[in-house]
Design a protein around this motif. Structure first.
Motif, short mmCIF file in Angstrom:
data_model
loop_
_atom_site.label_atom_id
_atom_site.label_comp_id
_atom_site.label_asym_id
_atom_site.label_seq_id
_atom_site.Cartn_x
_atom_site.Cartn_y
_atom_site.Cartn_z
N UNK A 21 10.60 -2.08 -1.77
CA UNK A 21 9.64 -3.15 -1.32
C UNK A 21 10.36 -4.56 -0.82
N UNK A 22 11.36 -4.85 -1.72
CA UNK A 22 12.21 -5.96 -1.32
C UNK A 22 12.92 -5.82 -0.11
N UNK A 23 13.91 -4.70 0.04
CA UNK A 23 14.36 -4.38 1.23
C UNK A 23 13.82 -4.34 2.51
N UNK A 24 12.74 -3.38 2.48
CA UNK A 24 11.73 -3.58 3.59
C UNK A 24 11.02 -4.90 3.92
N UNK A 25 10.69 -5.56 2.94
CA UNK A 25 10.45 -7.04 3.39
C UNK A 25 11.53 -7.89 3.91
N UNK A 26 12.61 -7.54 3.47
CA UNK A 26 13.79 -8.36 4.39
C UNK A 26 13.85 -7.97 5.65
N UNK A 27 13.77 -6.84 5.87
CA UNK A 27 13.80 -6.15 7.12
C UNK A 27 12.76 -6.47 7.97
N UNK A 34 0.99 -1.41 0.12
CA UNK A 34 -0.07 0.27 -0.10
C UNK A 34 0.88 1.44 0.01
N UNK A 35 1.91 1.28 0.73
CA UNK A 35 2.96 2.29 0.86
C UNK A 35 3.99 2.48 0.12
N UNK A 36 4.56 1.35 -0.52
CA UNK A 36 5.88 1.30 -1.21
C UNK A 36 5.44 0.80 -2.66
N UNK A 37 5.94 1.72 -3.65
CA UNK A 37 5.68 1.18 -5.17
C UNK A 37 6.85 0.70 -5.79
N UNK A 38 7.91 1.31 -5.46
CA UNK A 38 9.27 0.82 -5.98
C UNK A 38 9.51 -0.80 -5.22
#
Length: 492
Positions: free
Chosen positions: A42-48, A34-38
């Motif tokens: 998105x992949x980096x935040x999902x890893x974190x 919802x908040x991240x389109x890049x």
């Protein structure tokens, strides 16, 4: 069921973990979309978020595990302390513990259980059959019936039900120990049948021996009074029989001037009368009456000696010297040699050196020793074991302020029923015509009543019989005599 109580909390924790993980993954992915389109962001935040989830769950697992482990360790410590306290308590009271798994027929016996019987834990199997095999034959049927009835009984709800019974168990060395067993059903199955029974064993041998000693003493005191009355009642008619038999012998069988004159006055030859009497065996019958009277007189004399106090001459004696003098006397005793040569018996001695002299009546003690030695010799002769050389072992040692004498033979022994009655007046296992049944009764009274000591007998069927005598080193009677002697000397 109790054995699966751990399953519910484990499943609950697992379910919470699954739900928490599912919600975390679903919600974190939805929020990121919802908040991240890049795509790269998105992949980096999902890893974190994944690593954050791992850290949180690791912390939760650590917290839950450490709390659980602390609780388990605390419980283990409490259990360990409880076991230590229980072990100390059981050691202090010297009780043996048993725990019977009825369905598997497996029994746990505590170390003390084995110890009181002289075994080590690996010397007999931990099973109900092992206990049964050690039971005394006379106690087996009764003890098994008590336990069987107890297991069938269903007590009212909430009321604990216990059983208690006494029996003898065989020790490693072949002796018997009295045991008090108490138990309680600890668990039942769904059908209310017992599956686990726990309890204790207490060695009550000394208590049983004390009870038997007191009972024997009371019995002997009662019989002593009865014996006195009987002796006096028997003595009067016995005197009449003795006098009549002696008159028959003198006036009928003797060849004297008075008898010849009486026969001549009746125109009868005294020789013819004697011939007739011999042919009818009258002299043998009269002699039999006289011998029976003599035997009865001995019994009466023994009964009177048994029932009344006699004048005693107390002084200090060496028990070893008294024993040796009695052995010498037994080897030359004519009545004993008629039945068995005492010299054929091997006499073994085990004397503690420097045994103190004791205050006693030496003649009375020799009478006691001789009675026991005679009984031993006759038992070895009449019912001895052919393949075993006859032996009598004499032992002497001190215990505190007492001297302990034991006389043991390797004869046929005696069963418990005979052992319990062996000191009763007129009780004998000998053939008719041999012994009056008073020898050991008088010996018992000499030791317990005259010398304030103790006398007991133990035996193993087919192996041995042992008489044990405990006598005080010092005696109040001797002190009293010495005081009286000193007073007499002062008066003179």
């Amino acid at each position: 069921m109790k054995k699966y109580k751990w399953l519910k909390p484990s499943l609950t924790v697992s379910l919470i973990y699954i739900i928490f993980g599912f919600l975390w993954i679903t919600l974190s992915d939805a929020l990121l979309l919802f908040f991240v389109s890049d795509q790269e962001t998105y992949t980096t935040l999902q890893t974190w978020t994944g690593w954050f989830y791992v850290i949180i769950t690791a912390f939760l697992v650590f917290h839950l595990t450490s709390r659980g482990l602390r609780k388990v360790m605390q419980q283990e410590q409490e259990i360990s302390e409880s076991r230590a306290r229980l072990a100390l308590a059981l050691t202090a009271v010297r009780d043996g513990v048993w725990d019977w798994d009825v369905k598997r027929n497996a029994v746990y016996f505590s170390p003390r259980y084995y110890e009181m019987l002289g075994f080590t834990p690996d010397e007999f199997p931990a099973s109900f059959e092992a206990w049964r095999s050690l039971l005394h034959p006379e106690d087996k049927k009764r003890s098994e019936a008590i336990i069987a009835d107890y297991l069938k009984k269903i007590p009212p709800q909430g009321i604990p039900d216990t059983f208690s019974t006494e029996f003898r168990l065989r020790t490693k060395d072949g002796n018997w120990r009295w045991i008090l067993s108490r138990g309680q059903i600890a668990a039942r199955d769904t059908s209310n049948l017992p599956v686990r029974v726990i309890g204790t064993h207490v060695d009550i041998t000394e208590r049983k021996e004390t009870e038997e000693y007191l009972l024997q003493s009371e019995k002997m005191i009662s019989i002593g009074g009865l014996a006195a009355g009987m002796a006096h009642e028997i003595n009067n008619p016995l005197s009449g029989i003795s006098g009549a038999a002696q008159n028959l012998n003198s006036r009928l069988l003797s060849d004297n001037a008075a008898n010849r004159k009486a026969a001549q006055d009746c125109n009868v030859s005294l020789d013819a009368v004697h011939a007739y009497l011999e042919q009818r065996q009258i002299p043998r019958m009269v002699q039999g009456i006289l011998e029976s009277v003599e035997r009865a007189s001995t019994i009466v004399k023994n009964m009177l000696a048994f029932s009344r106090k006699t004048s005693r001459s107390f002084s200090y004696h060496s028990v070893e010297e008294l024993l040796e003098a009695t052995v010498q006397l037994a080897s030359t005793d004519y009545n004993l040699k008629q039945h068995y040569d005492f010299r054929q018996i091997t006499i073994l001695r085990n004397y503690e050196p420097n045994t103190p002299q004791i205050a006693c009546d030496g003649n009375q003690l020799q009478q006691v020793f001789l009675n026991i030695l005679k009984n031993a010799a006759e038992a070895l002769h009449e019912k001895g074991i052919p393949e075993r050389a006859p032996e009598i072992v004499l032992r002497l040692h001190t215990e505190a302020d007492h001297v302990v004498i034991s006389i043991e033979d390797n004869g046929p022994g005696m069963n418990d029923a005979v052992r319990k009655r062996i000191f009763e007046p007129f009780f004998t296992t000998k053939s008719i015509g041999y012994g009056t049944g008073l020898g050991l009764s008088i010996s018992y009274f000499i030791i317990t009543n005259e010398h304030k000591g103790e006398m007991e007998v133990t035996s193993s069927i087919g192996n041995w019989t042992k008489f044990t005598i405990r006598l005080p080193v010092h005696n109040a009677e001797l002190t009293k005599q010495q005081l009286q002697t000193n007073e007499t000397l002062l008066d003179t």
